[in-house]
Write a protein that holds these residues in place. Structure first.
Motif, mmCIF file in Angstrom:
data_model
loop_
_atom_site.group_PDB
_atom_site.id
_atom_site.type_symbol
_atom_site.label_atom_id
_atom_site.label_comp_id
_atom_site.label_asym_id
_atom_site.label_seq_id
_atom_site.Cartn_x
_atom_site.Cartn_y
_atom_site.Cartn_z
ATOM 1 N N ARG A 79 0.822 -1.233 0.000
ATOM 2 C CA ARG A 79 0.000 0.000 0.000
ATOM 3 C C ARG A 79 0.846 1.269 0.000
ATOM 4 N NH1 ARG A 79 -4.131 -0.629 4.771
ATOM 5 N NH2 ARG A 79 -5.121 1.135 3.728
ATOM 6 N N VAL A 80 2.024 1.192 -0.649
ATOM 7 C CA VAL A 80 2.927 2.353 -0.626
ATOM 8 C C VAL A 80 2.354 3.555 -1.382
ATOM 9 C CG1 VAL A 80 4.291 1.599 -2.624
ATOM 10 C CG2 VAL A 80 5.342 3.077 -0.881
ATOM 11 N N ILE A 81 1.464 3.312 -2.359
ATOM 12 C CA ILE A 81 0.912 4.445 -3.122
ATOM 13 C C ILE A 81 0.101 5.349 -2.186
ATOM 14 C CG2 ILE A 81 -0.711 5.091 -4.948
ATOM 15 C CD1 ILE A 81 0.232 2.522 -6.443
ATOM 16 N N GLU A 82 -0.852 4.756 -1.478
ATOM 17 C CA GLU A 82 -1.644 5.575 -0.550
ATOM 18 C C GLU A 82 -0.813 5.977 0.663
ATOM 19 O OE1 GLU A 82 -4.184 1.667 0.878
ATOM 20 O OE2 GLU A 82 -5.111 3.606 1.280
ATOM 21 N N GLY A 83 0.109 5.140 1.061
ATOM 22 C CA GLY A 83 0.958 5.463 2.210
ATOM 23 C C GLY A 83 1.828 6.676 1.960
ATOM 24 N N PHE A 84 2.436 6.764 0.778
ATOM 25 C CA PHE A 84 3.260 7.946 0.514
ATOM 26 C C PHE A 84 2.398 9.191 0.383
ATOM 27 C CE2 PHE A 84 5.029 11.255 -2.026
ATOM 28 C CZ PHE A 84 6.116 11.593 -1.227
ATOM 29 N N ARG A 85 1.227 9.060 -0.271
ATOM 30 C CA ARG A 85 0.377 10.257 -0.416
ATOM 31 C C ARG A 85 -0.098 10.762 0.946
ATOM 32 N NH1 ARG A 85 -1.035 11.871 -5.581
ATOM 33 N NH2 ARG A 85 -3.113 12.584 -4.992
ATOM 34 N N SER A 86 -0.256 9.852 1.876
ATOM 35 C CA SER A 86 -0.588 10.246 3.241
ATOM 36 C C SER A 86 0.584 10.974 3.907
ATOM 37 C CB SER A 86 -0.990 8.996 4.018
ATOM 38 O OG SER A 86 -1.224 9.293 5.359
ATOM 39 N N LEU A 87 1.805 10.470 3.705
ATOM 40 C CA LEU A 87 2.991 11.163 4.227
ATOM 41 C C LEU A 87 3.135 12.549 3.603
ATOM 42 C CD1 LEU A 87 6.042 8.684 4.157
ATOM 43 C CD2 LEU A 87 4.815 9.522 6.162
ATOM 44 N N ALA A 88 2.800 12.677 2.304
ATOM 45 C CA ALA A 88 3.002 13.939 1.580
ATOM 46 C C ALA A 88 2.015 15.012 2.031
ATOM 47 C CB ALA A 88 2.855 13.713 0.073
ATOM 48 N N GLY A 89 0.773 14.606 2.315
ATOM 49 C CA GLY A 89 -0.257 15.592 2.643
ATOM 50 C C GLY A 89 -0.965 16.090 1.398
ATOM 51 N N THR A 90 -1.991 16.901 1.606
ATOM 52 C CA THR A 90 -2.808 17.368 0.488
ATOM 53 C C THR A 90 -2.030 18.357 -0.393
ATOM 54 O OG1 THR A 90 -3.741 18.967 2.019
ATOM 55 C CG2 THR A 90 -5.014 16.962 1.645
ATOM 56 N N THR A 91 -2.574 18.585 -1.600
ATOM 57 C CA THR A 91 -1.836 19.313 -2.641
ATOM 58 C C THR A 91 -1.407 20.719 -2.209
ATOM 59 O OG1 THR A 91 -3.147 18.091 -4.266
ATOM 60 C CG2 THR A 91 -1.943 20.020 -5.066
ATOM 61 N N ASP A 92 -2.308 21.455 -1.575
ATOM 62 C CA ASP A 92 -2.015 22.850 -1.208
ATOM 63 C C ASP A 92 -1.218 22.885 0.094
ATOM 64 O OD1 ASP A 92 -2.016 25.473 -0.371
ATOM 65 O OD2 ASP A 92 -4.175 25.767 -0.602
ATOM 66 N N PRO A 93 0.036 23.308 0.039
ATOM 67 C CA PRO A 93 0.881 23.225 1.237
ATOM 68 C C PRO A 93 0.450 24.152 2.365
ATOM 69 C CG PRO A 93 2.053 24.385 -0.513
ATOM 70 C CD PRO A 93 0.777 23.865 -1.112
ATOM 71 N N THR A 94 -0.277 25.205 2.046
ATOM 72 C CA THR A 94 -0.728 26.121 3.101
ATOM 73 C C THR A 94 -1.620 25.410 4.103
ATOM 74 O OG1 THR A 94 -0.602 28.075 1.684
ATOM 75 C CG2 THR A 94 -2.078 28.218 3.575
ATOM 76 N N THR A 100 2.757 16.302 7.936
ATOM 77 C CA THR A 100 3.018 15.820 6.580
ATOM 78 C C THR A 100 4.180 16.603 5.969
ATOM 79 O OG1 THR A 100 1.476 17.377 5.501
ATOM 80 C CG2 THR A 100 0.557 15.280 6.309
ATOM 81 N N ILE A 101 4.730 16.060 4.882
ATOM 82 C CA ILE A 101 5.858 16.732 4.217
ATOM 83 C C ILE A 101 5.434 18.124 3.746
ATOM 84 C CG2 ILE A 101 7.352 16.637 2.174
ATOM 85 C CD1 ILE A 101 7.175 13.476 2.510
ATOM 86 N N ARG A 102 4.303 18.190 3.038
ATOM 87 C CA ARG A 102 3.869 19.493 2.527
ATOM 88 C C ARG A 102 3.441 20.412 3.662
ATOM 89 N NH1 ARG A 102 0.500 16.625 -2.389
ATOM 90 N NH2 ARG A 102 2.136 16.704 -3.990
ATOM 91 N N GLY A 103 2.799 19.855 4.687
ATOM 92 C CA GLY A 103 2.331 20.664 5.810
ATOM 93 C C GLY A 103 3.466 21.207 6.655
ATOM 94 N N ASP A 104 4.528 20.457 6.785
ATOM 95 C CA ASP A 104 5.639 20.895 7.635
ATOM 96 C C ASP A 104 6.653 21.763 6.894
ATOM 97 O OD1 ASP A 104 4.586 19.528 9.758
ATOM 98 O OD2 ASP A 104 6.035 17.878 9.721
ATOM 99 N N PHE A 105 6.853 21.510 5.585
ATOM 100 C CA PHE A 105 7.942 22.184 4.865
ATOM 101 C C PHE A 105 7.462 23.178 3.815
ATOM 102 C CE2 PHE A 105 10.246 17.896 5.580
ATOM 103 C CZ PHE A 105 10.753 18.309 6.802
ATOM 104 N N GLY A 106 6.148 23.187 3.524
ATOM 105 C CA GLY A 106 5.669 24.005 2.414
ATOM 106 C C GLY A 106 4.803 25.162 2.845
ATOM 107 N N ARG A 107 4.688 26.130 1.939
ATOM 108 C CA ARG A 107 3.734 27.228 2.125
ATOM 109 C C ARG A 107 3.509 27.890 0.780
ATOM 110 N NH1 ARG A 107 5.746 32.656 2.179
ATOM 111 N NH2 ARG A 107 7.883 32.949 2.892
ATOM 112 N N ASP A 108 2.648 28.908 0.746
ATOM 113 C CA ASP A 108 2.399 29.707 -0.444
ATOM 114 C C ASP A 108 3.501 30.750 -0.562
ATOM 115 O OD1 ASP A 108 1.424 31.477 -2.368
ATOM 116 O OD2 ASP A 108 -0.659 31.217 -1.713
#
Ligand code: GTP
Ligand code: MG
Length: 136
Positions: A79-94, A100-108
């Motif tokens: 289940r690595v496909i859904e598992g990685f997408r869960s680690l990544a977080g939703t598309t909009d980093p804000t 999650t990767i996007r939630g912790d390291f990303g922003r607008d």
């Protein structure tokens, strides 16, 4: 078992977050079975993002992906496909969840493109197709 294609996109490589991102993947327990840094070409990106051709963000997205190298990774695990997408977080980093990767390291950053650090395949068929494109 299952495989997925992950990209650390040019913003992640530029910000020297590749190691931090890979550490989360490894800590979660997925196995890295292939990895390389790639200067993507327009031709490669046209294939990778064919589902988005014609959308308003398509051209800025391709330009962004051409702005620097990406790190392409093949992961394996149940289940690595859904598992990685869960680690990544939703598309909009804000608004991606903290932790999650996007939630912790990303922003607008106030740009046309949504710089969100990583890509992960969204289905078994996409994963097979994308691994074939990046690891031809
Ligand atoms: P990927 O793992 O990169 O495929 O992300 P995703 O599956 O969460 O998003 P999707 O495949 O829908 O979109 C691909 C990429 O296009 C995203 O990662 C963003 O960089 C960008 N993108 C998607 N939707 C939008 C949008 O509405 N506006 C803008 N500016 N960019 C977008
Ligand atoms: Mg996608």
């Amino acid at each position: 078992t299952e495989r997925t294609l992950v990209l650390v996109k040019p913003d992640g490589v530029e910000r020297q977050l590749t190691g931090a991102i890979l550490a989360r993947i490894e800590a979660k327990g997925y196995r890295i079975v292939d990895l390389k840094q790639v200067d993507a070409t327009r031709e490669l990106l046209e294939q990778h993002y064919e589902e988005h051709v014609g959308k308003p963000f398509y051209e800025p997205l391709v330009e962004f992906m051409l702005s620097g190298p990406s790190v392409a990774v093949v992961l394996e695990g149940n289940r690595v496909i859904e598992g990685f997408r869960s680690l990544a977080g939703t598309t909009d980093p804000t608004t991606a969840a903290p932790g999650t990767i996007r939630g912790d390291f990303g922003r607008d950053w106030g740009e046309k493109v949504q710089k969100n650090l990583v890509h992960g395949s969204d289905s078994v068929a996409s994963a097979e197709r994308e691994i074939g494109i990046w690891f031809a």
